[in-house]
Design an enzyme around this catalytic site. Sequence first.
Site, mmCIF file in Angstrom:
data_model
loop_
_atom_site.group_PDB
_atom_site.id
_atom_site.type_symbol
_atom_site.label_atom_id
_atom_site.label_comp_id
_atom_site.label_asym_id
_atom_site.label_seq_id
_atom_site.Cartn_x
_atom_site.Cartn_y
_atom_site.Cartn_z
ATOM 1 N N HIS A 160 -4.285 -1.548 -4.227
ATOM 2 C CA HIS A 160 -5.703 -1.894 -4.087
ATOM 3 C C HIS A 160 -6.469 -1.716 -5.399
ATOM 4 O O HIS A 160 -7.685 -1.563 -5.386
ATOM 5 C CB HIS A 160 -6.362 -1.071 -2.965
ATOM 6 C CG HIS A 160 -5.542 -0.928 -1.743
ATOM 7 N ND1 HIS A 160 -5.235 -1.991 -0.920
ATOM 8 C CD2 HIS A 160 -4.903 0.157 -1.214
ATOM 9 C CE1 HIS A 160 -4.464 -1.566 0.069
ATOM 10 N NE2 HIS A 160 -4.243 -0.279 -0.096
ATOM 11 N N SER A 186 0.832 -1.191 0.000
ATOM 12 C CA SER A 186 0.000 0.000 0.000
ATOM 13 C C SER A 186 0.873 1.249 0.000
ATOM 14 O O SER A 186 1.621 1.473 -0.945
ATOM 15 C CB SER A 186 -0.986 -0.057 1.169
ATOM 16 O OG SER A 186 -2.004 0.904 1.005
#
Length: 172
Positions: A159, A124
């Site tokens: 994501h 991330s």
Amino acid sequence: MGRIALIGGGFSTDEDGVLDDWVLGQARAPRPTVCFVPTASGDAPGYVEKFFDAFRAKDCEPSVLPLFQRESDDTALREFLLAQDVVYVGGGNTANLLAVWRVHGVDRLMREAYADGTLLCGISAGANCWAEGSHTDSFGPLTHLPDGLGLLPGSVCPHYDSEPGRRSSYRA
């Protein structure tokens, strides 16, 4: 020259540890030093413990680099980071991570570690930081953040397949 691995999950979401084992297998030492950098989460204690719980059981020497309650001087910080075989950056807020790193000079040290052959990896925000830019919700709505470290050309969108709106926003 260093290497960068953008991984999805690792100890924070994968219970089987396969990605973390892969990272350790890419290290330059048989029993690598692995430093977790939890800056993007504000050095969240639970995140740090999750890292230690996962890596204590592996054939490595785990450590953590907290920056919100930093106790070392610049020389010690440099020596510590450059002694790592793997630097594993956690998720959270990409913009805050980059700002804190720049205040402490960690951005320059990461470039130096990369040039020295350290494997840099992350999930991330910990993946976003290595590229020129990234797609992030650090400011609320998804947007482009153009000031990553620039070790990787282009941009990263974590994501992309797992959160609604990421793919379409990134492509736009």
